[in-house]
Design a protein around this motif. Structure first.
Motif, PDB file in Angstrom:
ATOM      1  N   VAL A   1       0.850  -1.190   0.000  1.00 40.48           N
ATOM      2  CA  VAL A   1       0.000   0.000   0.000  1.00 40.48           C
ATOM      3  C   VAL A   1       0.885   1.238   0.000  1.00 40.48           C
ATOM      4  O   VAL A   1       2.078   1.159   0.306  1.00 40.48           O
ATOM      5  CB  VAL A   1      -0.929   0.038   1.241  1.00 40.48           C
ATOM      6  N   GLU A   2       0.283   2.379  -0.329  1.00 36.64           N
ATOM      7  CA  GLU A   2       1.009   3.646  -0.273  1.00 36.64           C
ATOM      8  C   GLU A   2       0.606   4.325   1.031  1.00 36.64           C
ATOM      9  O   GLU A   2      -0.578   4.592   1.255  1.00 36.64           O
ATOM     10  CB  GLU A   2       0.627   4.506  -1.479  1.00 36.64           C
ATOM     11  N   ILE A   3       1.589   4.580   1.873  1.00 39.82           N
ATOM     12  CA  ILE A   3       1.277   5.204   3.156  1.00 39.82           C
ATOM     13  C   ILE A   3       1.638   6.686   3.091  1.00 39.82           C
ATOM     14  O   ILE A   3       2.755   7.045   2.706  1.00 39.82           O
ATOM     15  CB  ILE A   3       2.002   4.476   4.296  1.00 39.82           C
ATOM     16  N   ILE A   4       0.670   7.530   3.423  1.00 36.86           N
ATOM     17  CA  ILE A   4       0.864   8.971   3.334  1.00 36.86           C
ATOM     18  C   ILE A   4       0.896   9.546   4.740  1.00 36.86           C
ATOM     19  O   ILE A   4      -0.084   9.443   5.484  1.00 36.86           O
ATOM     20  CB  ILE A   4      -0.272   9.617   2.511  1.00 36.86           C
ATOM     21  N   LYS A   5       2.023  10.128   5.113  1.00 36.38           N
ATOM     22  CA  LYS A   5       2.189  10.642   6.481  1.00 36.38           C
ATOM     23  C   LYS A   5       1.509  12.005   6.637  1.00 36.38           C
ATOM     24  O   LYS A   5       1.782  12.943   5.879  1.00 36.38           O
ATOM     25  CB  LYS A   5       3.688  10.763   6.787  1.00 36.38           C
ATOM     26  N   LEU A   6       0.601  12.113   7.594  1.00 34.25           N
ATOM     27  CA  LEU A   6      -0.010  13.402   7.929  1.00 34.25           C
ATOM     28  C   LEU A   6       0.189  13.669   9.409  1.00 34.25           C
ATOM     29  O   LEU A   6       0.463  12.754  10.191  1.00 34.25           O
ATOM     30  CB  LEU A   6      -1.506  13.377   7.604  1.00 34.25           C
ATOM     31  N   ASN A   7       0.052  14.909   9.819  1.00 34.58           N
ATOM     32  CA  ASN A   7       0.271  15.250  11.230  1.00 34.58           C
ATOM     33  C   ASN A   7      -0.998  15.635  11.970  1.00 34.58           C
ATOM     34  O   ASN A   7      -0.992  15.764  13.181  1.00 34.58           O
ATOM     35  CB  ASN A   7       1.299  16.371  11.337  1.00 34.58           C
ATOM     36  N   GLY A   8      -2.097  15.831  11.253  1.00 36.43           N
ATOM     37  CA  GLY A   8      -3.351  16.179  11.921  1.00 36.43           C
ATOM     38  C   GLY A   8      -4.488  16.204  10.928  1.00 36.43           C
ATOM     39  O   GLY A   8      -4.262  16.067   9.719  1.00 36.43           O
ATOM     40  N   SER A   9      -5.722  16.376  11.433  1.00 38.17           N
ATOM     41  CA  SER A   9      -6.930  16.377  10.593  1.00 38.17           C
ATOM     42  C   SER A   9      -6.881  15.272   9.536  1.00 38.17           C
ATOM     43  O   SER A   9      -7.073  15.516   8.347  1.00 38.17           O
ATOM     44  CB  SER A   9      -7.111  17.727   9.884  1.00 38.17           C
ATOM     45  N   ILE A  10      -6.627  14.080   9.990  1.00 39.22           N
ATOM     46  CA  ILE A  10      -6.451  12.953   9.071  1.00 39.22           C
ATOM     47  C   ILE A  10      -7.703  12.750   8.213  1.00 39.22           C
ATOM     48  O   ILE A  10      -7.627  12.357   7.051  1.00 39.22           O
ATOM     49  CB  ILE A  10      -6.145  11.656   9.857  1.00 39.22           C
ATOM     50  N   GLU A  11      -8.886  13.029   8.817  1.00 37.97           N
ATOM     51  CA  GLU A  11     -10.159  12.768   8.122  1.00 37.97           C
ATOM     52  C   GLU A  11     -10.271  13.536   6.810  1.00 37.97           C
ATOM     53  O   GLU A  11     -11.049  13.171   5.932  1.00 37.97           O
ATOM     54  CB  GLU A  11     -11.352  13.146   9.028  1.00 37.97           C
ATOM     55  N   LEU A  12      -9.507  14.621   6.706  1.00 33.08           N
ATOM     56  CA  LEU A  12      -9.585  15.445   5.504  1.00 33.08           C
ATOM     57  C   LEU A  12      -9.056  14.701   4.264  1.00 33.08           C
ATOM     58  O   LEU A  12      -9.489  14.979   3.138  1.00 33.08           O
ATOM     59  CB  LEU A  12      -8.760  16.726   5.730  1.00 33.08           C
ATOM     60  N   ALA A  13      -8.168  13.734   4.483  1.00 30.94           N
ATOM     61  CA  ALA A  13      -7.485  13.083   3.351  1.00 30.94           C
ATOM     62  C   ALA A  13      -8.445  12.389   2.379  1.00 30.94           C
ATOM     63  O   ALA A  13      -8.383  12.656   1.181  1.00 30.94           O
ATOM     64  CB  ALA A  13      -6.416  12.129   3.866  1.00 30.94           C
ATOM     65  N   PRO A  14      -9.360  11.518   2.855  1.00 32.48           N
ATOM     66  CA  PRO A  14     -10.273  10.899   1.890  1.00 32.48           C
ATOM     67  C   PRO A  14     -11.278  11.906   1.318  1.00 32.48           C
ATOM     68  O   PRO A  14     -11.701  11.765   0.168  1.00 32.48           O
ATOM     69  CB  PRO A  14     -10.993   9.813   2.702  1.00 32.48           C
ATOM     70  N   LEU A  15     -11.623  12.937   2.097  1.00 35.30           N
ATOM     71  CA  LEU A  15     -12.581  13.931   1.613  1.00 35.30           C
ATOM     72  C   LEU A  15     -12.025  14.688   0.413  1.00 35.30           C
ATOM     73  O   LEU A  15     -12.744  15.031  -0.516  1.00 35.30           O
ATOM     74  CB  LEU A  15     -12.904  14.943   2.725  1.00 35.30           C
ATOM     75  N   THR A  16     -10.730  14.961   0.442  1.00 31.31           N
ATOM     76  CA  THR A  16     -10.124  15.750  -0.628  1.00 31.31           C
ATOM     77  C   THR A  16      -9.508  14.879  -1.707  1.00 31.31           C
ATOM     78  O   THR A  16      -8.967  15.391  -2.673  1.00 31.31           O
ATOM     79  CB  THR A  16      -9.015  16.646  -0.048  1.00 31.31           C
ATOM     80  N   GLY A  17      -9.562  13.566  -1.516  1.00 30.88           N
ATOM     81  CA  GLY A  17      -9.015  12.671  -2.530  1.00 30.88           C
ATOM     82  C   GLY A  17      -7.527  12.394  -2.371  1.00 30.88           C
ATOM     83  O   GLY A  17      -6.897  11.793  -3.230  1.00 30.88           O
ATOM     84  N   LEU A  18      -6.938  12.830  -1.232  1.00 32.30           N
ATOM     85  CA  LEU A  18      -5.511  12.547  -1.003  1.00 32.30           C
ATOM     86  C   LEU A  18      -5.298  11.050  -0.773  1.00 32.30           C
ATOM     87  O   LEU A  18      -4.277  10.492  -1.149  1.00 32.30           O
ATOM     88  CB  LEU A  18      -5.013  13.366   0.193  1.00 32.30           C
ATOM     89  N   SER A  19      -6.269  10.402  -0.093  1.00 33.58           N
ATOM     90  CA  SER A  19      -6.116   8.969   0.181  1.00 33.58           C
ATOM     91  C   SER A  19      -7.456   8.269   0.023  1.00 33.58           C
ATOM     92  O   SER A  19      -8.506   8.917  -0.034  1.00 33.58           O
ATOM     93  CB  SER A  19      -5.585   8.751   1.598  1.00 33.58           C
ATOM     94  N   ASP A  20      -7.413   6.910  -0.043  1.00 34.46           N
ATOM     95  CA  ASP A  20      -8.656   6.134  -0.097  1.00 34.46           C
ATOM     96  C   ASP A  20      -9.228   5.934   1.296  1.00 34.46           C
ATOM     97  O   ASP A  20     -10.433   6.007   1.503  1.00 34.46           O
ATOM     98  CB  ASP A  20      -8.385   4.758  -0.727  1.00 34.46           C
ATOM     99  N   VAL A  21      -8.342   5.620   2.238  1.00 33.83           N
ATOM    100  CA  VAL A  21      -8.773   5.369   3.619  1.00 33.83           C
ATOM    101  C   VAL A  21      -7.816   6.073   4.577  1.00 33.83           C
ATOM    102  O   VAL A  21      -6.768   6.574   4.172  1.00 33.83           O
ATOM    103  CB  VAL A  21      -8.789   3.856   3.950  1.00 33.83           C
ATOM    104  N   ILE A  22      -8.212   6.089   5.866  1.00 34.88           N
ATOM    105  CA  ILE A  22      -7.302   6.601   6.890  1.00 34.88           C
ATOM    106  C   ILE A  22      -7.092   5.521   7.939  1.00 34.88           C
ATOM    107  O   ILE A  22      -7.907   4.603   8.078  1.00 34.88           O
ATOM    108  CB  ILE A  22      -7.846   7.884   7.569  1.00 34.88           C
ATOM    109  N   PHE A  23      -5.972   5.618   8.655  1.00 42.77           N
ATOM    110  CA  PHE A  23      -5.671   4.703   9.756  1.00 42.77           C
ATOM    111  C   PHE A  23      -5.419   5.596  10.961  1.00 42.77           C
ATOM    112  O   PHE A  23      -4.412   6.304  11.019  1.00 42.77           O
ATOM    113  CB  PHE A  23      -4.426   3.874   9.400  1.00 42.77           C
ATOM    114  N   ASP A  24      -6.386   5.627  11.888  1.00 44.25           N
ATOM    115  CA  ASP A  24      -6.292   6.607  12.970  1.00 44.25           C
ATOM    116  C   ASP A  24      -7.046   6.116  14.201  1.00 44.25           C
ATOM    117  O   ASP A  24      -7.803   5.144  14.126  1.00 44.25           O
ATOM    118  CB  ASP A  24      -6.873   7.943  12.507  1.00 44.25           C
TER     119      ASP A  24
END
Lengths: 209, 326
Positions: free
Chosen positions: A131-154
Motif C-alpha cells: 500500500v502507499e502510506i501517506i504521512k499526515l500530522n493532523g486532521s487525518i479525516e480530511l485526506a479521503p474527503l479531498t481525494g488525497l487517500s482512499d482510507v485513513i488509519f487513525d
C-alpha cells in the motif's frame, strides 16, 4: 527519587487522579503551572511533562524510570522498554476508516493516510499487502474527503468526527488504552520503589472494573 | 563544510573522555590479567557468511556490508563473542582457553539508546562448564563492575532453558513462539495473553508462560517458577540456577545478584545461563553475557564456553552519574 514521564494534555488529568488514589502526594499535578518539572513535597517523585510521542523516548533512555502513555504511541515508537500495566483508561481503537459506500479497502493500489506510519507499515506487511502510506500530522479525516487517500488509519474514540464527515469505521484493528511503561534497567535497580507502586495501581484498576 | 561531519551513530572521543576510558581499560586489563586471560585482537573485517551460516545468525540489517575484490560479501565485525568462538574453534589447540579483548563492534541498525560503533571489553572462557564455572563468571563480572567504580549495580541472571522448556509443553509453532517471545521480553502481559489464546496453547503451559513477565526478583523467584511446570528441561534450568546461586552465596557474591526468567532474547547463541549488568542511571545494560555451549561446534570444534562483554562508554556514563550525585 522516581522520575515519571507524563504526556501533556488529556491523559495528564487521569494520571494525576491515578497517582493521588495510589497514595502519592501528586496534588501538584492538578495545579495550573507552566513548569515542565514538578516534584512531590516528600521528594519521592519527579514528574516531567512531555509530548505524548516523547514519553517512550524518555523512558527508553532511562531519563524517566517510568511513564504513562497510550498504546497507540507505544506501537508507533517501537521503543525497547517494559510494558507493565494496562491502566484501562483513555480507551479508544486504532481503526481503518473511509467512505462506507465505497469498497475502499479492496482498491488495487490502496492509499492510506495516517499519523501512525510505522504501525500502518507493519500492519499491511503482516497482511502481505503493498500500500502507499501517506504521512499526515493532523486532521487525518480530511485526506479521503479531498481525494488525497482512499482510507485513513487513525484512533477513533466516539466516531463523531468521522460521522460528521460522512466517513465510517471499516475495520477495528487495535484496542488502545493508557499503559504504564518502565525502563528496563530502572525496573531492577529501583524495584523497591516501582513494584509497590505497580501493585497499588493494580488495586485501583481492579476497583474501576 | 558538510564533509567534516561524522555519520549518524558514531562520535569522536576527545582527550578528557578518552583519558577516563583509558583508566577504565587499564583497570580491567589488570583484572583480566590476574585471572589468566590472554588478550586477542580479532580481524575488523570478516566474511558475511561467518555470521549468517550459523544457527543463530546475526540479522542481515545489523551488519555494515561491503563487497571484496573477488565479489564476496564482507562485514565490519558485528560481535566479539562470535569472532572469539571462531578463533577458539579453528586456531587454538588447547582444550581450555581464557581470551579477553578490547575492541569495537559495529551495528548498522543501531539507533535510539545505542551507538553504531560500540567499544567493548570482554572475556570468553572456553573448556570450562557447569554451575561452578557459571557462578565464577557472574562473580567476576560483578567484581569488574565494582573495580571500575560502579556502586549501585546488579547482575541480573536468567536461563534460556526455562522458556524453551515451557515452549516444548505448549505445542506452539515456531512462528507463534517468536511472536510471543517478543511480548514476554517487553513484559507485555496483555498481548501475551491474547496471543496464547489465539494460538491455542495448552492450559497449564499458558498459565506458566503468562507468569514469565512477573518472574523476576531475588532467589525466591526460582521457587515460584518451580510450581509452574513439570517440564524436565525447565526444571533442570531452575536446578542449575539454584546451584549457581548457592555457589555465589558461598563466595559472598550474592549481594549484587537478581534473577529474571522473563528475559528471552531473540535468536541468540546462548544455550544456558544468561546475565546482564545493570547500573543505576544508565538506561541500558552496561554488561551482558552468558553460556554458549553449542556455538564453537558450528565452527568445527565442540567446546563449552561462557563469557561477557562490558560496554565501556556506558560504564563511563554510569561513573559520571555517580559523581553528579555526590
Amino acid at each position: 527519587m522516581l522520575n515519571v514521564a507524563l504526556a501533556k494534555g488529556r491523559l495528564a488529568e487521569s494520571c494525576a487522579d491515578l497517582f493521588i488514589r495510589c497514595g502519592i502526594r501528586a496534588e501538584i499535578l492538578k495545579e495550573e503551572t507552566r513548569k515542565l518539572v514538578l516534584e512531590t513535597p516528600d521528594k519521592k517523585f519527579r514528574f516531567f511533562f512531555v509530548k505524548p510521542s516523547d514519553v517512550p523516548t524518555y523512558v527508553e533512555y532511562g531519563i524517566a524510570d517510568i511513564g504513562i502513555v497510550g498504546k497507540d504511541t507505544l506501537l508507533e515508537a517501537g521503543a525497547d522498554l517494559y510494558e507493565m500495566l494496562d491502566l484501562k483508561f483513555e480507551k479508544c481503537r486504532l481503526c481503518l476508516a473511509g467512505f462506507p459506500e465505497k469498497n475502499s479497502l479492496s482498491a488495487p493500489h490502496l492509499r492510506v493516510a495516517t499519523k501512525y506510519v510505522n504501525t500502518a507499515k507493519k500492519l499491511f506487511l503482516s497482511r502481505g499487502e503493498d500500500v502507499e502510506i501517506i504521512k499526515l500530522n493532523g486532521s487525518i479525516e480530511l485526506a479521503p474527503l479531498t481525494g488525497l487517500s482512499d482510507v485513513i488509519f487513525d484512533i477513533v474514540q466516539s466516531g463523531g468526527t468521522l460521522r460528521a464527515n460522512g466517513l465510517a469505521v471499516l475495520e477495528e484493528v487495535f484496542d488502545i488504552s493508557a499503559r504504564l511503561v518502565a525502563n528496563k534497567v530502572s525496573l531492577k535497580t529501583k524495584a523497591a520503589e516501582i513494584l509497590p507502586l505497580i501493585s497499588e495501581m493494580k488495586k485501583y484498576i481492579g476497583e474501576q472494573k | 563544510m558538510t564533509y567534516f561531519k561524522l555519520p549518524a551513530g558514531v562520535r569522536d572521543i576527545l582527550p578528557e573522555e578518552s583519558a577516563r576510558l583509558d583508566r577504565i581499560e587499564d583497570t580491567l586489563r589488570k583484572k583480566f590479567d590476574k585471572e589468566g586471560f590472554c588478550s586477542v585482537r580479532t580481524a575488523g573485517l570478516e566474511y558475511y557468511d561467518t555470521f549468517t551460516c550459523i544457527q543463530s545468525p546475526v540479522p542481515q540489517a545489523n551488519m555494515f556490508k561491503m563487497t571484496d575484490k573477488d565479489g564476496n560479501l564482507i562485514v565490519l565485525r558485528p560481535d566479539m563473542t562470535l569472532s572469539c568462538a571462531r578463533i577458539a574453534a579453528t586456531k587454538l589447540r588447547e582444550e581450555r582457553a581464557r581470551l579477553c579483548y578490547f575492541s569495537n563492534i559495529y551495528n548498522f541498525a543501531a539507533g535510539g539508546n545505542s551507538d553504531r560503533e560500540v567499544a567493548q571489553a570482554g572475556v570468553e572462557i572456553f573448556g570450562e562448564e557447569g554451575a561452578w564455572s557459571d557462578a565464577q563468571t557472574v562473580a567476576f563480572a560483578a567484581e569488574c563492575l565494582r573495580a571500575v567504580g560502579l556502586k549501585n549495580f546488579i547482575v541480573d541472571i536468567g536461563h534460556v532453558g526455562f522458556y524453551k522448556g515451557l515452549l516444548e509443553d505448549s505445542g506452539l509453532s515456531a512462528e507463534a513462539a517468536e511472536e510471543i517471545r517478543g511480548y514476554i521480553n517487553a513484559k507485555d502481559v496483555v498481548n501475551t495473553e491474547i496471543a496464547l489464546r489465539r494460538y491455542g496453547a495448552g492450559e497449564k503451559a499458558q498459565a506458566a508462560i503468562l507468569a514469565l513477565p512477573s518472574l523476576f526478583g531475588g532467589a525466591e523467584v526460582l521457587e515460584r517458577a518451580r510450581t509452574l511446570t513439570e517440564n524436565p528441561a525447565a526444571l533442570a534450568a531452575l536446578d542449575h540456577l539454584q546451584q549457581v546461586y548457592e555457589h555465589l552465596c558461598r563466595a559472598g557474591a550474592e549481594k549484587h545478584v537478581s534473577f529474571d526468567l522473563g528475559t528471552v532474547k531473540s535468536l541468540s547463541y546462548y544455550s544456558g545461563m544468561v546475565f546482564t549488568g545493570l547500573a543505576e542511571g544508565v538506561g541500558a545494560p552496561v554488561l551482558s553475557g552468558g553460556r554458549y555451549d553449542g556455538l564453537c561446534a558450528q565452527f568445527g570444534r565442540a567446546l563449552s564456553a561462557v563469557g561477557f562483554a562490558i560496554g565501556l562508554v556506558r560504564v563511563l556514563r554510569a561513573q559520571m552519574n555517580g559523581e553528579e550525585k555526590n
